[in-house]
Design an enzyme around this catalytic site. Structure first.
Site, PDB file in Angstrom:
ATOM      1  N   LEU A  30       0.944  -1.204   0.112  1.00 10.75           N
ATOM      2  CA  LEU A  30      -0.046  -0.083   0.064  1.00 10.75           C
ATOM      3  C   LEU A  30       0.904   1.201  -0.018  1.00 10.75           C
ATOM      4  O   LEU A  30       1.920   1.307   0.505  1.00 10.75           O
ATOM      5  CB  LEU A  30      -0.988  -0.078   1.354  1.00 10.75           C
ATOM      6  CG  LEU A  30      -2.053  -1.140   1.324  1.00 10.75           C
ATOM      7  CD1 LEU A  30      -2.498  -1.101   2.765  1.00 10.75           C
ATOM      8  CD2 LEU A  30      -3.160  -0.828   0.370  1.00 10.75           C
ATOM      9  N   ASP A  31       0.488   2.087  -0.744  1.00 10.76           N
ATOM     10  CA  ASP A  31       1.253   3.564  -0.631  1.00 10.76           C
ATOM     11  C   ASP A  31       1.228   4.212   0.618  1.00 10.76           C
ATOM     12  O   ASP A  31       0.431   3.875   1.638  1.00 10.76           O
ATOM     13  CB  ASP A  31       0.988   4.608  -1.950  1.00 10.76           C
ATOM     14  CG  ASP A  31      -0.346   5.129  -1.774  1.00 10.76           C
ATOM     15  OD1 ASP A  31      -0.782   5.329  -0.598  1.00 10.76           O
ATOM     16  OD2 ASP A  31      -1.068   4.950  -2.811  1.00 10.76           O
ATOM     17  N   TYR A  32       1.886   5.411   1.005  1.00 14.53           N
ATOM     18  CA  TYR A  32       2.128   5.750   2.291  1.00 14.53           C
ATOM     19  C   TYR A  32       0.634   6.338   2.696  1.00 14.53           C
ATOM     20  O   TYR A  32       0.524   6.281   3.975  1.00 14.53           O
ATOM     21  CB  TYR A  32       3.265   6.907   2.094  1.00 14.53           C
ATOM     22  CG  TYR A  32       3.511   7.602   3.411  1.00 14.53           C
ATOM     23  CD1 TYR A  32       4.263   7.008   4.460  1.00 14.53           C
ATOM     24  CD2 TYR A  32       2.892   8.855   3.811  1.00 14.53           C
ATOM     25  CE1 TYR A  32       4.485   7.477   5.750  1.00 14.53           C
ATOM     26  CE2 TYR A  32       3.326   9.224   5.102  1.00 14.53           C
ATOM     27  CZ  TYR A  32       3.908   8.658   6.023  1.00 14.53           C
ATOM     28  OH  TYR A  32       4.486   9.169   7.235  1.00 14.53           O
ATOM     29  N   SER A  34      -2.300   5.202   1.811  1.00 13.76           N
ATOM     30  CA  SER A  34      -3.335   4.426   1.953  1.00 13.76           C
ATOM     31  C   SER A  34      -3.452   3.634   3.022  1.00 13.76           C
ATOM     32  O   SER A  34      -2.497   3.385   4.022  1.00 13.76           O
ATOM     33  CB  SER A  34      -3.173   3.400   0.595  1.00 13.76           C
ATOM     34  OG  SER A  34      -3.172   4.387  -0.580  1.00 13.76           O
ATOM     35  N   ARG A 134      -0.090   3.141  -7.775  1.00 15.48           N
ATOM     36  CA  ARG A 134      -0.993   4.175  -7.322  1.00 15.48           C
ATOM     37  C   ARG A 134      -2.377   4.221  -8.262  1.00 15.48           C
ATOM     38  O   ARG A 134      -2.665   5.369  -8.662  1.00 15.48           O
ATOM     39  CB  ARG A 134      -0.476   5.525  -7.342  1.00 15.48           C
ATOM     40  CG  ARG A 134       0.508   5.605  -6.295  1.00 15.48           C
ATOM     41  CD  ARG A 134       1.208   6.887  -6.085  1.00 15.48           C
ATOM     42  NE  ARG A 134       0.602   8.296  -5.610  1.00 15.48           N
ATOM     43  CZ  ARG A 134       0.228   8.534  -4.464  1.00 15.48           C
ATOM     44  NH1 ARG A 134       0.610   7.594  -3.393  1.00 15.48           N
ATOM     45  NH2 ARG A 134      -0.555   9.195  -3.981  1.00 15.48           N
TER      46      ARG A 134
END
Length: 183
Positions: A30-32, A34, A134
């Protein structure tokens, strides 16, 4: 936190929260910005099966977007939209997109998303079978409704329901495989 074990730019990573063996890794990061389901495993077969696009596993995201999303935008998301991936234009695969009729029950976010009194927000459910960097954020922006909050709710039948933020649930390999591959 970053969903990895090595630090970048002094940000907290999984290593700050887990004392784990060296060969453990996140499956589908997961990105930062999320939230939601993150599977940690040392099973290379599992990693391959979930990340290889030929297997087309369903990943469900709950997305709060900026503005009152339109039916036209929902239909565009379902058909696929053009996004940039590694500097090239990419057409996303068809997906399931639907508007929540009521705001979903989710834990408060820390830090909270920005709040603008005069601009409404909408919640949608997106189910994808691919996972580009993303991607959800790029898709909602492409239809004119930028993502404010992004929660991965499930991968196949493995879900975050009943698990609090920061909480971990251990599963045996056969339990996890049943949730992920028992179609």
């Amino acid at each position: 936190m970053l969903c990895q074990f090595t630090s970048q730019d002094g940000r907290q990573t999984l290593k700050n929260f887990f004392d784990v063996p060296y060969d453990l890794y996140p499956v589908g990061r997961l990105d930062y910005d999320s939230e939601g389901l993150l599977i940690l495993s040392n099973d290379k077969k599992l990693n391959h099966a979930l990340l290889n696009p030929t297997f087309m596993h369903h990943r469900e995201y709950w997305v709060q977007v900026d503005g009152s999303i339109t039916e036209k935008a929902i239909q565009q998301l379902q058909r696929g939209v053009d996004i940039m991936v590694n500097g090239k234009l990419y057409r996303t695969k068809k997906c399931t997109a639907e508007l929540f009729t009521a705001e979903p029950e989710v834990y408060p976010r820390n830090p909270p998303i920005r709040f603008r009194k005069d601009i409404p927000t909408s919640w949608i459910k997106l189910t994808l079978t691919e996972g580009k960097n993303r991607q959800v954020r790029k898709m909602t922006a492409a239809v004119g409704f930028p993502t404010l909050r992004l929660i991965r709710n499930r991968i196949e039948d493995c879900t975050v329901q009943g698990i609090k933020p920061g909480q971990m649930k251990s599963l045996k390999q056969e339990q996890l495989y049943k949730l992920l591959f028992n179609k």
